[in-house]
Write a protein that holds these residues in place. Structure first.
Motif, mmCIF file in Angstrom:
data_model
loop_
_atom_site.group_PDB
_atom_site.id
_atom_site.type_symbol
_atom_site.label_atom_id
_atom_site.label_comp_id
_atom_site.label_asym_id
_atom_site.label_seq_id
_atom_site.Cartn_x
_atom_site.Cartn_y
_atom_site.Cartn_z
ATOM 1 N N ALA A 2 -4.457 0.875 -6.001
ATOM 2 C CA ALA A 2 -4.539 1.945 -5.007
ATOM 3 C C ALA A 2 -3.434 1.816 -3.965
ATOM 4 N N LEU A 3 -3.094 0.604 -3.610
ATOM 5 C CA LEU A 3 -2.014 0.392 -2.647
ATOM 6 C C LEU A 3 -0.675 0.859 -3.222
ATOM 7 N N GLY A 4 -0.421 0.516 -4.474
ATOM 8 C CA GLY A 4 0.816 0.971 -5.111
ATOM 9 C C GLY A 4 0.872 2.482 -5.235
ATOM 10 N N ALA A 5 -0.236 3.100 -5.613
ATOM 11 C CA ALA A 5 -0.283 4.555 -5.735
ATOM 12 C C ALA A 5 -0.129 5.220 -4.373
ATOM 13 N N TRP A 6 -0.677 4.592 -3.339
ATOM 14 C CA TRP A 6 -0.533 5.127 -1.982
ATOM 15 C C TRP A 6 0.937 5.131 -1.554
ATOM 16 N N ILE A 7 1.638 4.058 -1.886
ATOM 17 C CA ILE A 7 3.069 3.992 -1.553
ATOM 18 C C ILE A 7 3.835 5.094 -2.262
ATOM 19 N N LEU A 8 3.518 5.319 -3.542
ATOM 20 C CA LEU A 8 4.177 6.412 -4.261
ATOM 21 C C LEU A 8 3.826 7.766 -3.658
#
Length: 72
Positions: A33-39
């Motif tokens: 979720a953190l990686g997707a949030w950054i994207l």
């Protein structure tokens, strides 16, 4: 804009579950979720955000399993 808030709240939810239970059951989802949030912050399409979520979740799951077997 909705994706940004959604991924951020997903990250907070998975981290809260992890802090409550301390069993590494949702840590990989929090990383995804953190990686997707950054994207989402970078304005990437939802499809890329979902792929990032799935890939990072699977990668962290594999790494935790690898280190858990090695040290356990």
């Amino acid at each position: 804009m909705t994706e940004i808030a959604g991924w951020f709240f997903a990250y907070l939810f998975f981290m809260a579950v992890e802090l409550i239970f301390c069993s590494l059951t949702s840590l990989w989802f929090a990383a995804g979720a953190l990686g997707a949030w950054i994207l989402a912050l970078l304005g990437r399409p939802v499809e890329e955000q979902l792929l990032c979520f799935l890939f990072l979740s699977a990668a962290v799951f594999g790494l935790l399993g690898l280190f858990g077997r090695r040290n356990g």
